[in-house]
Design a protein around this motif. Structure first.
Motif, PDB file in Angstrom:
ATOM      1  N   SER A 273       0.834  -1.202   0.000  1.00 58.78           N
ATOM      2  CA  SER A 273       0.000   0.000   0.000  1.00 58.78           C
ATOM      3  C   SER A 273       0.868   1.251   0.000  1.00 58.78           C
ATOM      4  N   ALA A 274       1.952   1.181   0.811  1.00 56.26           N
ATOM      5  CA  ALA A 274       2.866   2.326   0.861  1.00 56.26           C
ATOM      6  C   ALA A 274       3.532   2.554  -0.493  1.00 56.26           C
ATOM      7  N   LEU A 275       3.921   1.434  -1.109  1.00 58.09           N
ATOM      8  CA  LEU A 275       4.530   1.529  -2.437  1.00 58.09           C
ATOM      9  C   LEU A 275       3.542   2.111  -3.451  1.00 58.09           C
ATOM     10  N   GLU A 276       2.296   1.613  -3.356  1.00 59.23           N
ATOM     11  CA  GLU A 276       1.274   2.130  -4.271  1.00 59.23           C
ATOM     12  C   GLU A 276       1.055   3.624  -4.040  1.00 59.23           C
ATOM     13  N   ASP A 277       0.997   4.006  -2.733  1.00 65.87           N
ATOM     14  CA  ASP A 277       0.820   5.430  -2.426  1.00 65.87           C
ATOM     15  C   ASP A 277       2.007   6.250  -2.939  1.00 65.87           C
ATOM     16  N   ALA A 278       3.208   5.689  -2.736  1.00 70.61           N
ATOM     17  CA  ALA A 278       4.398   6.396  -3.224  1.00 70.61           C
ATOM     18  C   ALA A 278       4.391   6.511  -4.731  1.00 70.61           C
ATOM     19  N   SER A 279       3.940   5.408  -5.371  1.00 67.07           N
ATOM     20  CA  SER A 279       3.861   5.414  -6.837  1.00 67.07           C
ATOM     21  C   SER A 279       2.862   6.439  -7.321  1.00 67.07           C
ATOM     22  N   LYS A 280       1.705   6.450  -6.594  1.00 68.65           N
ATOM     23  CA  LYS A 280       0.694   7.429  -6.982  1.00 68.65           C
ATOM     24  C   LYS A 280       1.212   8.852  -6.765  1.00 68.65           C
ATOM     25  N   ALA A 281       1.885   9.060  -5.622  1.00 70.31           N
ATOM     26  CA  ALA A 281       2.421  10.388  -5.330  1.00 70.31           C
ATOM     27  C   ALA A 281       3.453  10.792  -6.378  1.00 70.31           C
ATOM     28  N   GLN A 282       4.319   9.808  -6.709  1.00 70.76           N
ATOM     29  CA  GLN A 282       5.335  10.086  -7.725  1.00 70.76           C
ATOM     30  C   GLN A 282       4.689  10.325  -9.085  1.00 70.76           C
ATOM     31  N   GLY A 283       3.655   9.514  -9.340  1.00 75.70           N
ATOM     32  CA  GLY A 283       2.945   9.705 -10.611  1.00 75.70           C
ATOM     33  C   GLY A 283       2.286  11.069 -10.662  1.00 75.70           C
ATOM     34  N   GLY A 284       1.718  11.504  -9.534  1.00 78.72           N
ATOM     35  CA  GLY A 284       1.110  12.841  -9.487  1.00 78.72           C
ATOM     36  C   GLY A 284       2.157  13.928  -9.680  1.00 78.72           C
ATOM     37  N   GLN A 285       3.316  13.732  -9.055  1.00 77.55           N
ATOM     38  CA  GLN A 285       4.393  14.711  -9.219  1.00 77.55           C
ATOM     39  C   GLN A 285       4.873  14.757 -10.660  1.00 77.55           C
ATOM     40  N   THR A 286       4.988  13.566 -11.280  1.00 77.82           N
ATOM     41  CA  THR A 286       5.401  13.498 -12.696  1.00 77.82           C
ATOM     42  C   THR A 286       4.377  14.186 -13.587  1.00 77.82           C
ATOM     43  N   ALA A 287       3.095  13.901 -13.276  1.00 76.82           N
ATOM     44  CA  ALA A 287       2.038  14.535 -14.067  1.00 76.82           C
ATOM     45  C   ALA A 287       2.082  16.047 -13.905  1.00 76.82           C
ATOM     46  N   GLN A 288       2.378  16.502 -12.663  1.00 76.86           N
ATOM     47  CA  GLN A 288       2.462  17.940 -12.415  1.00 76.86           C
ATOM     48  C   GLN A 288       3.637  18.553 -13.197  1.00 76.86           C
ATOM     49  N   GLN A 289       4.774  17.857 -13.164  1.00 79.67           N
ATOM     50  CA  GLN A 289       5.938  18.334 -13.906  1.00 79.67           C
ATOM     51  C   GLN A 289       5.647  18.360 -15.403  1.00 79.67           C
ATOM     52  N   LEU A 290       4.948  17.317 -15.861  1.00 73.44           N
ATOM     53  CA  LEU A 290       4.591  17.265 -17.277  1.00 73.44           C
ATOM     54  C   LEU A 290       3.670  18.423 -17.646  1.00 73.44           C
ATOM     55  N   GLN A 291       2.720  18.698 -16.743  1.00 74.03           N
ATOM     56  CA  GLN A 291       1.807  19.812 -16.998  1.00 74.03           C
ATOM     57  C   GLN A 291       2.555  21.134 -17.026  1.00 74.03           C
ATOM     58  N   GLN A 292       3.534  21.275 -16.115  1.00 73.53           N
ATOM     59  CA  GLN A 292       4.345  22.484 -16.091  1.00 73.53           C
ATOM     60  C   GLN A 292       5.137  22.638 -17.384  1.00 73.53           C
ATOM     61  N   LEU A 293       5.692  21.519 -17.835  1.00 74.51           N
ATOM     62  CA  LEU A 293       6.429  21.558 -19.100  1.00 74.51           C
ATOM     63  C   LEU A 293       5.521  21.924 -20.262  1.00 74.51           C
ATOM     64  N   GLN A 294       4.311  21.341 -20.247  1.00 72.90           N
ATOM     65  CA  GLN A 294       3.360  21.656 -21.308  1.00 72.90           C
ATOM     66  C   GLN A 294       2.973  23.131 -21.273  1.00 72.90           C
ATOM     67  N   ASN A 295       2.779  23.654 -20.048  1.00 73.35           N
ATOM     68  CA  ASN A 295       2.455  25.072 -19.924  1.00 73.35           C
ATOM     69  C   ASN A 295       3.606  25.952 -20.404  1.00 73.35           C
ATOM     70  N   ALA A 296       4.841  25.555 -20.020  1.00 72.60           N
ATOM     71  CA  ALA A 296       6.016  26.307 -20.467  1.00 72.60           C
ATOM     72  C   ALA A 296       6.141  26.267 -21.986  1.00 72.60           C
ATOM     73  N   LEU A 297       5.870  25.096 -22.579  1.00 73.24           N
ATOM     74  CA  LEU A 297       5.918  24.964 -24.038  1.00 73.24           C
ATOM     75  C   LEU A 297       4.870  25.845 -24.702  1.00 73.24           C
ATOM     76  N   LEU A 298       3.680  25.867 -24.083  1.00 73.30           N
ATOM     77  CA  LEU A 298       2.610  26.704 -24.623  1.00 73.30           C
ATOM     78  C   LEU A 298       2.998  28.178 -24.552  1.00 73.30           C
ATOM     79  N   ASP A 299       3.623  28.563 -23.406  1.00 67.28           N
ATOM     80  CA  ASP A 299       4.078  29.955 -23.259  1.00 67.28           C
ATOM     81  C   ASP A 299       5.130  30.296 -24.318  1.00 67.28           C
ATOM     82  N   LEU A 300       6.069  29.358 -24.516  1.00 69.72           N
ATOM     83  CA  LEU A 300       7.100  29.591 -25.530  1.00 69.72           C
ATOM     84  C   LEU A 300       6.488  29.700 -26.922  1.00 69.72           C
TER      85      LEU A 300
END
Length: 251
Positions: free
Chosen positions: A39-66
């Motif tokens: 469960s902890a691993l799954e939570d960590a995976s989900k947290a990491q996945g959320g962080q990755t998704a957030q970073q991806l969204q930030q990159l997409q936003n930065a790309l859109l700005d560029l």
């Protein structure tokens, strides 16, 4: 004895059952622990996945700005190019106007500034209007319109009496008068020409013309004197040769 055995047997059974229960609890705890870890691993995976998704969204936003900035830059560049083209056109128009103005000024100056003239070995300065008037008058004479030529040349001499063309204007005026059979007027004009420019290349011709006018007026004596003076003053001229022949023919 039998009872003791039975008790011993019961004790043995009880001990065995207790041992089995102990094994089940350990396994249960292990499973729970494993599930907790999963469960902890799954939570960590989900947290990491959320962080990755957030970073991806930030990159997409930065790309859109560029992308937006790039589009803005392209628009600005297009505007600058348009402005440069307009400036280049305006500059070209200004340069063309300046050239036209300069050409107009040059043309006006040419119409009023004196110009150097080389005529019959003589160099002098003359106004453009003066040049045009002389050329028009002599062109009229060449066309055979003696009346108009006489008037034009007379007007020229009255307007520009000190002109560098004056000597030749008198010579041609005499020819126009001769063409109009104004022999007396021609004699006066030719003599004025000779007196003003005795070394002129056309002076011998003018003196011969005076003699011809005198012959037309039946002034044979005067013609002979003029021809004699012609041969004496300009002995090497073609006019002197013609004058000698003319003198020989006079009676």
């Amino acid at each position: 004895m039998r009872r003791a055995c039975a008790v011993a047997a019961l004790l043995a059974c009880g001990t065995s059952a207790h041992a089995g229960l102990f094994d089940d609890d350990e396994a249960r705890r292990a499973i729970i622990d494993l599930r907790t870890r999963i469960s902890a691993l799954e939570d960590a995976s989900k947290a990491q996945g959320g962080q990755t998704a957030q970073q991806l969204q930030q990159l997409q936003n930065a790309l859109l700005d560029l992308t937006n900035q790039n589009e803005q830059l392209r628009q600005q560049i297009a505007q600058l190019r348009g402005a440069n083209e307009q400036l280049a056109k305006d500059l070209s128009d200004v340069q063309r106007q300046q050239k036209n103005i300069a050409q107009g000024v040059d043309d006006r100056l040419k119409r009023v500034e004196p110009q150097q003239v080389n005529l019959d070995g003589k160099t002098f300065m003359a106004d453009p209007e003066e040049i045009a008037a002389y050329e028009a008058a002599t062109a009229t004479l060449r066309s055979g319109d003696f009346d108009k030529a006489q008037a034009s040349l007379g007007n020229f001499l009255r307007r520009w009496p000190a002109s560098g063309y004056a000597d030749l204007a008198r010579y041609w005026l005499g020819n126009a008068q001769y063409g109009n059979r104004d022999f007396k007027g021609a004699i006066v004009t030719f003599k004025a020409f000779i007196a003003a420019a005795p070394d002129h290349a056309r002076a011998p011709e003018a003196e011969l013309a005076v003699a011809n006018c005198q012959i037309e007026l039946r002034d044979i004596k005067g013609a002979k004197a003029t021809l004699a003076d012609l041969m004496k003053t300009y002995p090497k001229s073609e006019a002197a040769v013609a004058g000698k022949e003319r003198l020989a023919s006079l009676k």
